[in-house]
Design an enzyme around this catalytic site. Structure first.
Site, mmCIF file in Angstrom:
data_model
loop_
_atom_site.group_PDB
_atom_site.id
_atom_site.type_symbol
_atom_site.label_atom_id
_atom_site.label_comp_id
_atom_site.label_asym_id
_atom_site.label_seq_id
_atom_site.Cartn_x
_atom_site.Cartn_y
_atom_site.Cartn_z
ATOM 1 N N LYS A 194 9.604 -4.997 -14.132
ATOM 2 C CA LYS A 194 9.873 -4.098 -15.261
ATOM 3 C C LYS A 194 10.671 -4.817 -16.348
ATOM 4 O O LYS A 194 10.571 -4.489 -17.539
ATOM 5 C CB LYS A 194 10.590 -2.835 -14.802
ATOM 6 C CG LYS A 194 9.650 -1.778 -14.221
ATOM 7 C CD LYS A 194 8.689 -2.352 -13.211
ATOM 8 C CE LYS A 194 7.713 -1.418 -12.581
ATOM 9 N NZ LYS A 194 6.819 -2.101 -11.626
ATOM 10 N N TYR A 221 -2.493 -0.520 -9.092
ATOM 11 C CA TYR A 221 -1.351 -0.367 -9.999
ATOM 12 C C TYR A 221 -0.741 -1.713 -10.369
ATOM 13 O O TYR A 221 -0.362 -1.936 -11.529
ATOM 14 C CB TYR A 221 -0.317 0.545 -9.351
ATOM 15 C CG TYR A 221 -0.898 1.847 -8.863
ATOM 16 C CD1 TYR A 221 -1.540 2.704 -9.753
ATOM 17 C CD2 TYR A 221 -0.859 2.207 -7.524
ATOM 18 C CE1 TYR A 221 -2.110 3.887 -9.316
ATOM 19 C CE2 TYR A 221 -1.428 3.388 -7.078
ATOM 20 C CZ TYR A 221 -2.056 4.220 -7.974
ATOM 21 O OH TYR A 221 -2.634 5.380 -7.537
ATOM 22 N N ASP A 266 8.225 0.349 3.434
ATOM 23 C CA ASP A 266 6.834 -0.101 3.352
ATOM 24 C C ASP A 266 6.266 -0.618 4.666
ATOM 25 O O ASP A 266 5.054 -0.804 4.776
ATOM 26 C CB ASP A 266 6.709 -1.216 2.308
ATOM 27 C CG ASP A 266 7.087 -0.757 0.910
ATOM 28 O OD1 ASP A 266 7.428 0.427 0.750
ATOM 29 O OD2 ASP A 266 7.050 -1.589 -0.010
ATOM 30 N N THR A 309 12.227 -6.111 -1.579
ATOM 31 C CA THR A 309 11.201 -6.327 -2.604
ATOM 32 C C THR A 309 11.645 -5.804 -3.961
ATOM 33 O O THR A 309 11.467 -6.471 -4.981
ATOM 34 C CB THR A 309 9.886 -5.645 -2.180
ATOM 35 O OG1 THR A 309 9.423 -6.241 -0.975
ATOM 36 C CG2 THR A 309 8.822 -5.804 -3.257
ATOM 37 N N HIS A 351 13.557 19.894 -29.717
ATOM 38 C CA HIS A 351 12.506 19.447 -30.622
ATOM 39 C C HIS A 351 13.046 18.324 -31.500
ATOM 40 O O HIS A 351 14.175 18.398 -31.977
ATOM 41 C CB HIS A 351 12.056 20.608 -31.520
ATOM 42 C CG HIS A 351 11.046 20.201 -32.552
ATOM 43 N ND1 HIS A 351 9.719 20.024 -32.256
ATOM 44 C CD2 HIS A 351 11.195 19.909 -33.872
ATOM 45 C CE1 HIS A 351 9.076 19.670 -33.357
ATOM 46 N NE2 HIS A 351 9.947 19.582 -34.346
ATOM 47 N N MET A 369 -2.999 -3.422 -12.913
ATOM 48 C CA MET A 369 -2.915 -2.795 -14.228
ATOM 49 C C MET A 369 -1.652 -3.244 -14.978
ATOM 50 O O MET A 369 -1.696 -3.595 -16.165
ATOM 51 C CB MET A 369 -2.897 -1.267 -14.100
ATOM 52 C CG MET A 369 -4.122 -0.633 -13.457
ATOM 53 S SD MET A 369 -5.653 -0.804 -14.409
ATOM 54 C CE MET A 369 -6.421 -2.165 -13.518
ATOM 55 N N GLU A 422 19.134 -9.969 7.422
ATOM 56 C CA GLU A 422 18.278 -10.257 6.274
ATOM 57 C C GLU A 422 17.907 -11.735 6.293
ATOM 58 O O GLU A 422 18.787 -12.596 6.298
ATOM 59 C CB GLU A 422 18.994 -9.909 4.966
ATOM 60 C CG GLU A 422 18.234 -10.289 3.715
ATOM 61 C CD GLU A 422 16.814 -9.745 3.678
ATOM 62 O OE1 GLU A 422 15.871 -10.555 3.594
ATOM 63 O OE2 GLU A 422 16.647 -8.511 3.746
#
Length: 462
Positions: free
Chosen positions: A50, A183, A312, A40, A445, A186, A33
């Site tokens: 987030k 994304y 990725d 990421t 519910h 946004m 590393e």
């Protein structure tokens, strides 16, 4: 030359668990590393973004509490504290991961940048200027991707931010101009608007989010514009310039004569490229795709036997959970002889705007292009009991159903906790359940997921 059974390059969401599992299985393993463990997701992606988005939502809720009978003063955003909280969470998560890796028997964690010198040979350049040569029977590449910077006139002389660097801003931008309307754009656009910035999003495409159905993209566009975000489509940025007062001026080519737009800050969010420049995969004989990603087969092996690419760095959906699934495919195939493939796997994902977009399977557009016989279920969030009760009525639910088998082919859930609701339908798809099982199922519910009953009831008269 240090010799290993396995050498993993990159400690992202595939690399770290793969290194640990191979070491525990008795393989002499090295994990290389060059920066921080976690890749990421932990350092520049999911965890920090987030965390910041949560702060933006708190500011938004405070401003809109009066509609629910709660009078509050206008919130004051302390950006330094917002960033400190983000850094604290990221650092703690990274530290836990590094401690776990260092305590794993049979695993060497090596810090440095790796470069191929031969088919399965690498040189690792350490931060102190020294280097180590390593060789592996198996090589696993998990080096990820980075923001792509377009070749615009003036871009190298004009200060800009990326999805990585913008998360370290200590002050709220007066006017954030975002290049790109995907994304990342946004999420950050809504975040900084909620923190107090004026936000303008620019994109050369004629439509927003072209991978989504028009009704979903249109609904999200309306939501963001209602929050005060300006979205300009069909606008190509041709030039960037730093003004004498420190602001950024962008020249646009749109309908009619060229125009300019000025902002205090500029975020480039126009795609990502694989991290391969230092690795030199061509020295190992590894074949790349036309877009420069590593080419693999459906078991993630590259053109060189015994060298695999995960996450990725290979062409495909760039999501943390897909990277982790890559790890499962490779590790189970090598250690358990599972015969797994990435072909035709379900690919869920979320865009963490508010409301959240949870997506799985085929869109209506893709299903029709594929010639599928389908039925389409739609339900506005204004018809969802839980949404009405909580004041969360923006968005919609949509599902695509096979007309012959009644199996669910895909879903787009633009709703509070849209990813959680989407996951219910993903499980149904994994089990190949007919939509009637969801329509007639018993859900507590009042929950958002309960309205999946109502969503599929819309098909009763179709």
């Amino acid at each position: 030359m240090m010799k290993y059974d396995a050498v993993i390059i990159g400690s992202g969401q595939a690399g770290s668990p793969l290194a640990a599992r191979l070491a525990k299985a008795g393989w002499k393993t090295a994990l290389i590393e060059k920066r921080w463990v976690g890749g990421t997701c932990v350092n520049d992606g999911c965890t920090p973004s987030k965390t910041l988005i949560a702060s933006g939502r708190r500011a938004y809720l405070a401003r809109h509490s009066a509609a629910l009978g709660i009078q509050m003063p206008s919130p004051v955003v302390d950006m330094a504290t917002v960033i400190q909280r983000k850094d604290r969470i990221v650092t703690a998560k990274r530290a836990r991961l590094e401690e776990w890796l260092r305590k794993t028997n049979g695993l060497d964690l090596i810090t440095g940048a790796a470069s191929f010198t031969g088919e399965k040979k690498l040189t690792v350049h350490h931060p102190d200027g020294t280097f180590t040569e390593v060789e592996g029977n198996f090589i696993f590449i998990n080096t990820g991707a980075s923001p792509q910077i377009p070749a615009l006139d003036g871009v190298n002389d004009t200060p800009y931010y990326t999805s990585t660097t913008i998360m370290d801003l200590k002050t709220v931008p007066d006017h954030l101009v975002i290049l790109g309307a995907g994304y990342i754009a946004m999420e950050f656009g809504q975040l900084f608007r909620r923190l107090g910035s004026q936000v303008t999003i620019l994109d050369r495409s004629a439509a927003l989010l072209n991978k989504e159905d028009d009704d979903i993209a249109g609904e999200l566009k309306n939501i963001l514009e209602m929050e005060g975000i300006k979205i300009r489509l069909g606008a190509t940025v041709t030039k960037a310039k730093r003004l004498s007062d420190g602001q950024v001026e962008l020249t646009l080519s749109a309908d009619g004569p060229s125009q300019t737009i000025t902002g205090s800050h500029w975020l480039i969010a126009s795609g990502r490229i694989p991290n391969l420049s230092e690795l030199k995969p061509e020295r190992a004989g590894i074949v790349l795709t036309k877009k420069g990603f590593i080419k693999t087969d459906d078991r993630l092996e590259t053109s060189v036997k015994g060298i695999y690419a995960l996450g990725d760095v290979r062409e495909g959906p760039a999501f943390t959970h897909i990277s982790y699934n890559d790890y499962l495919v490779v590790s189970r195939n090598l250690l358990d002889k599972a015969g797994l493939s990435v072909q035709d796997r379900l690919v869920p994902y979320c865009m963490f705007t508010d409301p959240e977009l949870g997506r799985i399977g085929l869109t209506e557009k893709a299903a029709r292009e594929n010639g599928r016989r389908i039925k389409v279920a739609k339900l506005s969030m204004s018809q969802v009991a839980r949404g009405i009760e909580t004041g969360e009525t923006r968005g919609m639910m949509k599902a695509i159903v096979d007309e012959d088998t009644h199996e669910i082919l895909g879903a787009s859930i633009l709703a509070p906790n849209g990813g959680e609701i989407m996951s219910v339908l993903e499980v149904a798809m994994m089990g190949k359940l007919p939509y009637e099982k969801i329509r007639d199922g018993i859900f507590a519910h009042p929950t958002f997921s309960e309205s999946l009953n109502n969503l599929f009831m819309t098909l009763d008269n179709v």
